[in-house]
Enzyme design. Structure first.
Site, short mmCIF file in Angstrom:
data_model
loop_
_atom_site.label_atom_id
_atom_site.label_comp_id
_atom_site.label_asym_id
_atom_site.label_seq_id
_atom_site.Cartn_x
_atom_site.Cartn_y
_atom_site.Cartn_z
N LYS A 70 -9.36 -1.40 -0.91
CA LYS A 70 -9.16 -1.45 0.54
C LYS A 70 -9.54 -2.83 1.02
O LYS A 70 -10.66 -3.30 0.82
CB LYS A 70 -10.02 -0.39 1.23
CG LYS A 70 -9.93 -0.45 2.74
CD LYS A 70 -10.68 0.68 3.41
CE LYS A 70 -10.64 0.53 4.91
NZ LYS A 70 -11.37 1.62 5.59
N LYS A 101 -4.66 -0.08 0.05
CA LYS A 101 -4.53 -0.10 1.50
C LYS A 101 -4.85 -1.47 2.03
O LYS A 101 -5.87 -2.02 1.62
CB LYS A 101 -5.50 0.93 2.09
CG LYS A 101 -5.57 0.95 3.57
CD LYS A 101 -6.63 1.90 4.02
CE LYS A 101 -6.75 1.75 5.51
NZ LYS A 101 -7.93 2.36 6.03
C1 PBG Z 1 -12.28 3.76 8.27
C2 PBG Z 1 -10.83 3.56 8.15
C3 PBG Z 1 -10.02 2.54 8.70
C4 PBG Z 1 -8.71 2.87 8.39
C5 PBG Z 1 -8.76 4.02 7.65
N1 PBG Z 1 -10.06 4.42 7.48
C6 PBG Z 1 -10.35 1.41 9.57
C7 PBG Z 1 -11.15 0.29 9.10
O1 PBG Z 1 -11.52 0.18 7.94
O2 PBG Z 1 -11.46 -0.52 9.98
C8 PBG Z 1 -7.48 2.08 8.83
C9 PBG Z 1 -6.25 2.90 8.95
C10 PBG Z 1 -5.14 2.28 9.71
O3 PBG Z 1 -5.18 1.11 10.15
O4 PBG Z 1 -4.14 2.99 9.88
N2 PBG Z 1 -13.11 2.90 7.62
#
Ligand code: PBG
Length: 335
Positions: A205, A258
């Site tokens: 991520k 992601k």
């Molecule tokens: C929580 C999380 C996030 C997303 C999914 N889980 C946001 C982040 O890390 O700031 C992003 C999902 C999206 O942008 O659709 N940590």
């Protein structure tokens, strides 16, 4: 394919196989199907509440009754799974709402599993929505500024994952990017008699500007600083493979990359290297860009959305997490 193979089997006329829709379908290497889709949903307390997210047309924060409606529609369209995010009524510095027995996600889980038992419910396991400061872990402020502490965060994450699984979550999906969280969650689930609950880890991520609209949806914008000390640097692909390897070693059943379209190389390498069920998350910013351009009449929303999802499949994704899941399922059925 190497050049020797190519010279042995020259295909001088590749257009031969592109002559009709049926022929093109017959030789398609990659397919999209509704059964691959996961729809993210946002739940908050209330009744008959549909609070639109300005930057994500068509996406709302939903009260549990409306969540059930939306989830039923997705299920009816052939989408097999939803991914739940909760917006708690109160935030604090311990993320109490994340693991409360009657927290919003836990309530939503019980409702969905009772009313739609065959719909898979995946829960995002993270603390940012529940922390008053908006970070994904426990924050300590000291002389050199604020730091997100790793190990104290693991306990809260593990507690949250167990409370989700106890409330009926079919899969738990940690998205915090703390080191060691998959092992901590696996151990806690096993100890709680939940050895059958799979973990889908947000393994690679990245710290991404594409999450902008989500933070409005989940009300999880950090009050100070950013997430670069725990989410990955966009410059790094080899490191992403090491992150994924760690999560697999710790017990991840499904791994995720992601965001999606800007990280196709990572997705391709993760699938090629490990071969595990692999998910790609087409995040909020990816969705918003398509919606905005389509609203201006600049692109064809359906064609661009499906082409983007197909690219994820081609790169190796088995599971496609997208805010367009219901539209995509309907488009795929209606042709
Ligand atoms: C929580 C999380 C996030 C997303 C999914 N889980 C946001 C982040 O890390 O700031 C992003 C999902 C999206 O942008 O659709 N940590």
């Amino acid at each position: 394919m190497n050049s020797t193979v190519l010279s042995q089997f020259p295909v001088a006329r590749p257009r031969r196989l592109r002559q009709s829709p049926a022929l093109r379908r017959l030789v398609a290497e990659t397919r999209l199907a509704a059964g691959q889709l996961v729809l993210p949903l946002f739940v908050r307390a209330g009744r008959k509440l549909r609070q639109p997210i300005a930057a994500m047309p068509g996406v709302c924060q939903l009260s549990p009754d409306e969540l059930l409606r939306e989830a039923s529609a997705a299920h009816a369209a052939g989408v097999p799974a939803v991914l739940l995010f909760g917006i708690p009524e109160r935030k604090d510095e311990k993320a109490s709402g994340a693991f409360a027995r009657n927290g919003i996600v836990q309530q939503a889980l019980r409702l969905l599993k009772k009313e739609l038992p065959s719909l898979l419910v995946i829960t995002d396991v993270c603390l940012c929505e529940y922390m008053s400061h908006g970070h994904c872990g426990v924050v300590q402020t000291g002389p050199r500024g604020a730091r997100v502490l790793n190990d104290p965060t693991l306990k809260i994450l593990a507690q949250s994952a167990v409370s989700h699984a106890e409330a009926g979550a079919d899969i738990v999906a940690p998205s915090d990017m703390m080191d060691g969280r998959v092992a901590a969650i696996r151990a806690a689930l096993d100890a709680a008699g939940l050895a059958e609950t799979p973990i889908m880890s947000y393994a690679a991520k990245f710290a991404s500007a594409f999450y902008g609209p989500f933070r409005e949806a989940a009300e999880s914008t950090p009050k100070f600083g950013d997430r670069r000390s725990y989410q990955m640097d966009a410059a790094n692909a080899a490191e992403a493979l090491r992150e994924v390897a760690l999560d697999i070693r710790e017990g991840a059943d499904i791994v995720m990359v992601k965001p999606a379209l800007a990280y196709l190389d990572v997705l391709y390498r993760v699938k090629a290297e490990f071969g595990l069920p692999t998910a790609a998350y087409a995040v909020s910013g990816e969705y918003s860009m398509i919606k905005a351009a389509a609203a201006n009449g600049w692109i064809d929303e359906k064609a661009v959305t499906l082409e983007g999802l197909l690219a994820l499949r081609r790169a190796g994704a088995d599971i496609l997490i997208t805010y367009s899941a219901v539209d995509a399922a309907n488009w795929l059925r209606d042709g």
